[in-house]
Design a protein around this motif. Structure first.
Motif, PDB file in Angstrom:
ATOM      1  N   LEU A 130       4.824   5.333   6.763  1.00  0.00           N
ATOM      2  CA  LEU A 130       6.277   5.224   6.870  1.00  0.00           C
ATOM      3  C   LEU A 130       6.960   6.476   6.325  1.00  0.00           C
ATOM      4  CD1 LEU A 130       6.651   1.473   5.857  1.00  0.00           C
ATOM      5  CD2 LEU A 130       6.245   2.483   8.112  1.00  0.00           C
ATOM      6  N   THR A 131       6.788   7.556   7.068  1.00  0.00           N
ATOM      7  CA  THR A 131       7.422   8.814   6.736  1.00  0.00           C
ATOM      8  C   THR A 131       7.877   9.470   8.029  1.00  0.00           C
ATOM      9  OG1 THR A 131       7.164  10.892   5.526  1.00  0.00           O
ATOM     10  CG2 THR A 131       5.281  10.152   6.832  1.00  0.00           C
ATOM     11  N   ARG A 132       8.706  10.467   7.922  1.00  0.00           N
ATOM     12  CA  ARG A 132       9.283  11.129   9.085  1.00  0.00           C
ATOM     13  C   ARG A 132       8.192  11.672  10.007  1.00  0.00           C
ATOM     14  NH1 ARG A 132      13.626  16.180   8.870  1.00  0.00           N
ATOM     15  NH2 ARG A 132      13.949  16.324  11.140  1.00  0.00           N
ATOM     16  N   GLY A 133       8.314  11.358  11.288  1.00  0.00           N
ATOM     17  CA  GLY A 133       7.369  11.832  12.277  1.00  0.00           C
ATOM     18  C   GLY A 133       6.152  10.952  12.464  1.00  0.00           C
ATOM     19  N   CYS A 134       5.899  10.016  11.527  1.00  0.00           N
ATOM     20  CA  CYS A 134       4.707   9.177  11.603  1.00  0.00           C
ATOM     21  C   CYS A 134       5.019   7.686  11.712  1.00  0.00           C
ATOM     22  CB  CYS A 134       3.819   9.404  10.372  1.00  0.00           C
ATOM     23  SG  CYS A 134       3.193  11.092  10.202  1.00  0.00           S
ATOM     24  N   TRP A 135       6.205   7.265  11.272  1.00  0.00           N
ATOM     25  CA  TRP A 135       6.495   5.836  11.112  1.00  0.00           C
ATOM     26  C   TRP A 135       6.412   5.062  12.417  1.00  0.00           C
ATOM     27  CZ3 TRP A 135      10.376   3.690  13.941  1.00  0.00           C
ATOM     28  CH2 TRP A 135      11.313   4.559  14.502  1.00  0.00           C
ATOM     29  N   TRP A 136       6.669   5.716  13.558  1.00  0.00           N
ATOM     30  CA  TRP A 136       6.738   4.995  14.828  1.00  0.00           C
ATOM     31  C   TRP A 136       5.379   4.864  15.506  1.00  0.00           C
ATOM     32  CZ3 TRP A 136       5.544   7.770  19.340  1.00  0.00           C
ATOM     33  CH2 TRP A 136       5.410   9.155  19.176  1.00  0.00           C
ATOM     34  N   GLN A 137       4.324   5.407  14.913  1.00  0.00           N
ATOM     35  CA  GLN A 137       2.997   5.340  15.508  1.00  0.00           C
ATOM     36  C   GLN A 137       2.051   4.533  14.631  1.00  0.00           C
ATOM     37  OE1 GLN A 137       1.340   8.970  17.166  1.00  0.00           O
ATOM     38  NE2 GLN A 137       3.299  10.024  16.857  1.00  0.00           N
ATOM     39  N   SER A 138       1.247   3.686  15.288  1.00  0.00           N
ATOM     40  CA  SER A 138       0.241   2.895  14.590  1.00  0.00           C
ATOM     41  C   SER A 138      -1.118   3.216  15.195  1.00  0.00           C
ATOM     42  CB  SER A 138       0.558   1.407  14.732  1.00  0.00           C
ATOM     43  OG  SER A 138      -0.471   0.614  14.198  1.00  0.00           O
ATOM     44  N   HIS A 139      -2.059   3.661  14.354  1.00  0.00           N
ATOM     45  CA  HIS A 139      -3.375   4.067  14.840  1.00  0.00           C
ATOM     46  C   HIS A 139      -4.473   3.298  14.106  1.00  0.00           C
ATOM     47  CE1 HIS A 139      -2.490   7.843  17.232  1.00  0.00           C
ATOM     48  NE2 HIS A 139      -1.304   7.495  16.753  1.00  0.00           N
ATOM     49  N   PRO A 140      -5.567   2.955  14.817  1.00  0.00           N
ATOM     50  CA  PRO A 140      -6.691   2.280  14.160  1.00  0.00           C
ATOM     51  C   PRO A 140      -7.642   3.288  13.516  1.00  0.00           C
ATOM     52  CG  PRO A 140      -7.079   2.379  16.523  1.00  0.00           C
ATOM     53  CD  PRO A 140      -5.753   3.040  16.281  1.00  0.00           C
ATOM     54  N   THR A 157       4.022   7.707  -0.383  1.00  0.00           N
ATOM     55  CA  THR A 157       4.468   7.283   0.938  1.00  0.00           C
ATOM     56  C   THR A 157       4.029   5.848   1.200  1.00  0.00           C
ATOM     57  OG1 THR A 157       4.350   9.538   1.809  1.00  0.00           O
ATOM     58  CG2 THR A 157       4.303   7.750   3.412  1.00  0.00           C
ATOM     59  N   ARG A 158       4.975   5.012   1.625  1.00  0.00           N
ATOM     60  CA  ARG A 158       4.648   3.622   1.929  1.00  0.00           C
ATOM     61  C   ARG A 158       3.809   3.553   3.197  1.00  0.00           C
ATOM     62  NH1 ARG A 158       7.750  -0.428  -0.487  1.00  0.00           N
ATOM     63  NH2 ARG A 158       6.265  -1.788   0.561  1.00  0.00           N
ATOM     64  N   VAL A 159       2.914   2.568   3.236  1.00  0.00           N
ATOM     65  CA  VAL A 159       2.006   2.403   4.363  1.00  0.00           C
ATOM     66  C   VAL A 159       2.067   0.960   4.849  1.00  0.00           C
ATOM     67  CG1 VAL A 159      -0.377   2.595   5.170  1.00  0.00           C
ATOM     68  CG2 VAL A 159       0.466   4.168   3.416  1.00  0.00           C
ATOM     69  N   TRP A 160       2.229   0.794   6.146  1.00  0.00           N
ATOM     70  CA  TRP A 160       2.181  -0.535   6.769  1.00  0.00           C
ATOM     71  C   TRP A 160       0.825  -0.657   7.449  1.00  0.00           C
ATOM     72  CZ3 TRP A 160       5.542  -4.713   7.018  1.00  0.00           C
ATOM     73  CH2 TRP A 160       5.245  -5.693   7.957  1.00  0.00           C
ATOM     74  N   LEU A 183      -0.634  13.932   9.309  1.00  0.00           N
ATOM     75  CA  LEU A 183      -1.149  13.174   8.164  1.00  0.00           C
ATOM     76  C   LEU A 183      -1.602  14.088   7.031  1.00  0.00           C
ATOM     77  CD1 LEU A 183      -3.199  10.339   9.949  1.00  0.00           C
ATOM     78  CD2 LEU A 183      -0.816  10.322   9.196  1.00  0.00           C
ATOM     79  N   ARG A 184      -1.892  15.348   7.337  1.00  0.00           N
ATOM     80  CA  ARG A 184      -2.270  16.292   6.288  1.00  0.00           C
ATOM     81  C   ARG A 184      -1.141  16.479   5.270  1.00  0.00           C
ATOM     82  NH1 ARG A 184      -4.874  20.977  10.172  1.00  0.00           N
ATOM     83  NH2 ARG A 184      -7.075  20.520   9.762  1.00  0.00           N
ATOM     84  N   ASP A 185       0.093  16.286   5.718  1.00  0.00           N
ATOM     85  CA  ASP A 185       1.250  16.572   4.863  1.00  0.00           C
ATOM     86  C   ASP A 185       1.824  15.322   4.197  1.00  0.00           C
ATOM     87  OD1 ASP A 185       1.107  19.268   5.656  1.00  0.00           O
ATOM     88  OD2 ASP A 185       2.232  18.827   7.485  1.00  0.00           O
ATOM     89  N   LEU A 186       1.093  14.217   4.239  1.00  0.00           N
ATOM     90  CA  LEU A 186       1.572  13.003   3.583  1.00  0.00           C
ATOM     91  C   LEU A 186       1.762  13.239   2.086  1.00  0.00           C
ATOM     92  CD1 LEU A 186      -0.610  10.249   5.301  1.00  0.00           C
ATOM     93  CD2 LEU A 186       1.849  10.615   5.615  1.00  0.00           C
ATOM     94  N   GLU A 187       2.878  12.762   1.575  1.00  0.00           N
ATOM     95  CA  GLU A 187       3.168  12.907   0.154  1.00  0.00           C
ATOM     96  C   GLU A 187       2.687  11.672  -0.612  1.00  0.00           C
ATOM     97  OE1 GLU A 187       4.411  15.440  -1.398  1.00  0.00           O
ATOM     98  OE2 GLU A 187       4.834  16.678   0.372  1.00  0.00           O
ATOM     99  N   LEU A 244       0.821  -1.209   0.000  1.00  0.00           N
ATOM    100  CA  LEU A 244       0.000   0.000   0.000  1.00  0.00           C
ATOM    101  C   LEU A 244       0.856   1.262   0.000  1.00  0.00           C
ATOM    102  CD1 LEU A 244      -2.710  -1.058   2.617  1.00  0.00           C
ATOM    103  CD2 LEU A 244      -2.882  -1.126   0.119  1.00  0.00           C
ATOM    104  N   ARG A 245       0.370   2.279  -0.708  1.00  0.00           N
ATOM    105  CA  ARG A 245       1.006   3.591  -0.758  1.00  0.00           C
ATOM    106  C   ARG A 245      -0.066   4.677  -0.736  1.00  0.00           C
ATOM    107  NH1 ARG A 245       6.410   3.694  -2.472  1.00  0.00           N
ATOM    108  NH2 ARG A 245       7.232   1.685  -3.161  1.00  0.00           N
ATOM    109  N   VAL A 246       0.327   5.857  -0.268  1.00  0.00           N
ATOM    110  CA  VAL A 246      -0.581   7.000  -0.302  1.00  0.00           C
ATOM    111  C   VAL A 246      -0.730   7.472  -1.738  1.00  0.00           C
ATOM    112  CG1 VAL A 246      -0.893   9.401   0.414  1.00  0.00           C
ATOM    113  CG2 VAL A 246       0.005   7.718   2.044  1.00  0.00           C
ATOM    114  N   ALA A 247      -1.968   7.650  -2.179  1.00  0.00           N
ATOM    115  CA  ALA A 247      -2.235   8.181  -3.522  1.00  0.00           C
ATOM    116  C   ALA A 247      -2.603   9.659  -3.476  1.00  0.00           C
ATOM    117  CB  ALA A 247      -3.355   7.390  -4.189  1.00  0.00           C
ATOM    118  N   ASP A 248      -3.371  10.067  -2.441  1.00  0.00           N
ATOM    119  CA  ASP A 248      -3.829  11.450  -2.385  1.00  0.00           C
ATOM    120  C   ASP A 248      -4.336  11.731  -0.982  1.00  0.00           C
ATOM    121  OD1 ASP A 248      -4.447  13.986  -3.190  1.00  0.00           O
ATOM    122  OD2 ASP A 248      -6.177  13.436  -4.427  1.00  0.00           O
ATOM    123  N   VAL A 249      -4.287  12.987  -0.585  1.00  0.00           N
ATOM    124  CA  VAL A 249      -4.867  13.445   0.676  1.00  0.00           C
ATOM    125  C   VAL A 249      -5.826  14.584   0.340  1.00  0.00           C
ATOM    126  CG1 VAL A 249      -4.447  14.428   2.956  1.00  0.00           C
ATOM    127  CG2 VAL A 249      -2.803  12.806   1.985  1.00  0.00           C
TER     128      VAL A 249
END
Length: 472
Positions: A290-300, A333-336, A326-330, A252-257
């Motif tokens: 999996l981007t800077r500032g977000c990779w270490w947190q997992s949210h439902p 961006t890879r998603v786990w 999350l507003r600034d996701l490019e 999975l990857r981010v396509a758009d925000v």
């Protein structure tokens, strides 16, 4: 058909938003393999049998007439509670393993309730075990309880780790109190909850070094070790192997925000083989961006659109630092992701028709579920102001395409209009056959609790009320 944004709205019609519509009519979901009440009863019996088996070695190994003194009786009570606590700890960790088979058999809401109740019982049992052993041993040695604490910590192997495990358990239990949990940031609460695995690790040595029934080689010790290995295998499968396989397969990857409102965004995701993804509207994933500032947190977060084979979508309300990032996701961006999880789905209904009640961002799983429910569903959407209504264009489209009645109940919970409409009589006026429908609830705790009380007084059986749960 007319509508009003003052208190309630009748059914609305409209067109889909840029991403919201689908060219073909949704296909009703396939009923998953599940056991429902029968499965819960069977597992309950198995858990009870296991509990009895955990204390059976003490019963068989305690000679008749050996409990004549107070110290012996108290010490034996401490050993019994220790065996019970060890067994409940294994059950609790097994329920946290995220095995899909457990969720199918128990159901997401019941599983969360079992987890909460077993956790509270475990904490009480551990504290009872520690207290009884301290009192019993102090009496046997004819010394004070404080002196006995020093003796245990100084002279007994693995006792320090046992005390640390008890401290962690008390901290986890304290943080799980509803008022305290609401006040804690999700990241901190989740980190504290994950420390439960340390309890299993720290308590293992104590159990097998000092447990009167476990320190000697034999079938009892072997059986307990087998239980530990079974739970560890379930953890590895549910927490490591299955998520790894999922992410290697779908990539999975981010396509758009996309901004849905000033404080709400939708994140669109693409990947590979999405047409094979077995996902139902109303289910949730645990997302790690999996981007800077977000990779270490997992949210439902729940998916906010049904599966379509092309993209996934989550709609998120910005309430903290992580969701603001999350507003600034490019794009790219890879998603786990871990999931899908949850039995808050159209496939788990008991009746043909459904009533859905959403509050605020609680509309997201319900919006996805509406695509998979049979025609004739009803939706009550609670919001404080018209600006708080999310995905309204898509709800308009679904109202037309799926023959769905939609009421927008706008205003504070203390306003006369919403208060009357969310009462038993008000619910029966909006949905006369409410007692013969499944009811799905997702929103702030206050709305959920108020709605459950009103629904029960309106004659809706408890088994027909479904709540969205994300705790495990």
């Amino acid at each position: 058909m007319t509508h009003s944004h003052t208190h309630a709205a009748g059914r609305r019609t409209g067109t889909s938003s840029r991403h919201g519509g689908r060219s073909a009519a949704p296909v009703p979901p396939q009923i998953p393999d599940r056991r429902g009440p029968g499965g819960r009863r069977l597992l309950g019996v198995l858990l009870l049998v296991g509990l009895l088996a955990s204390v059976l070695p003490w019963w068989l190994g305690t000679p008749a007439g050996s409990l004549r003194s107070t110290a012996a009786t108290v010490t034996s009570a401490g050993r019994i509670t220790g065996l019970v606590a060890g067994y409940l700890l294994l059950v609790q960790v097994l329920m946290m393993s995220r095995l899909p088979v457990l969720e199918r058999w128990i159901g997401g809401e019941h599983m969360a309730r079992w987890h909460r109740d077993i956790g509270a019982t475990l904490l009480v049992t551990v504290l009872a075990h520690m207290s009884l052993i301290l009192v019993g041993y102090a009496d046997l040695r004819n010394q004070s309880i404080l002196a006995e604490v020093g003796t245990l910590l100084g002279d007994y192997e693995d006792m320090v780790s046992a005390f640390v495990a008890t401290g962690i358990m008390m901290l986890v239990g304290f943080s799980s109190i509803r008022a305290i949990r609401r006040a804690l940031p999700y990241e901190l609460w989740h980190l504290l909850h994950l420390s439960s695995y340390l309890i299993l690790l720290l308590g293992f040595g104590h159990q097998f070094t000092h447990g009167a029934q476990l320190y000697k080689p034999g079938p009892v010790r072997t059986g307990w070790i087998a239980l530990y290995l079974l739970v560890i295998a379930a953890l590895l499968w549910g927490r490591v192997i299955a998520p790894l396989a999922f992410n290697l397969r779908y990539k999975l990857r981010v396509a758009d925000v996309v901004a849905e409102s000033p404080d709400t965004i939708s994140i669109y995701l693409t990947g590979e083989r999405l047409g094979r993804l077995a996902m139902l509207g109303g289910q949730h994933f645990r997302w790690r961006f999996l981007t800077r500032g977000c990779w270490w947190q997992s949210h439902p977060f729940s998916v906010s659109a049904a599966a379509n084979g092309r993209w996934l979508r989550v709609t998120v309300k910005v309430v903290g630092t992580h969701t603001a990032d999350l507003r600034d996701l490019e794009p790219g961006t890879r998603v786990w992701a871990e999931g899908p999880s949850g039995t808050f789905t159209a496939a788990h209904r008991l009746r043909e028709r459904a009533l859905l009640i959403a509050g605020g961002s609680g509309i997201t799983p319900i919006r996805a579920m509406l695509e998979e429910l049979p025609p004739g569903a009803a939706l009550i959407y609670r919001a404080r102001t018209p600006a708080d209504v999310l995905l309204s264009r898509e709800l308009d489209w679904l109202a037309q395409e799926r023959d769905t009645s939609v009421w927008y109940v706008i205003g504070s919970r203390d306003d006369p209009g919403p208060r009357q409409l969310m009462s038993p009589d008000g619910l029966r006026q909006l949905v006369p056959d409410v007692a013969r429908r499944d009811v799905y609830l997702c929103g702030p705790p206050g709305l959920v609790e108020q709605s459950v009380r009103a629904l029960r007084r309106a004659g809706v059986p408890r088994r027909q009320i479904h709540l969205a749960t994300f705790e495990l």
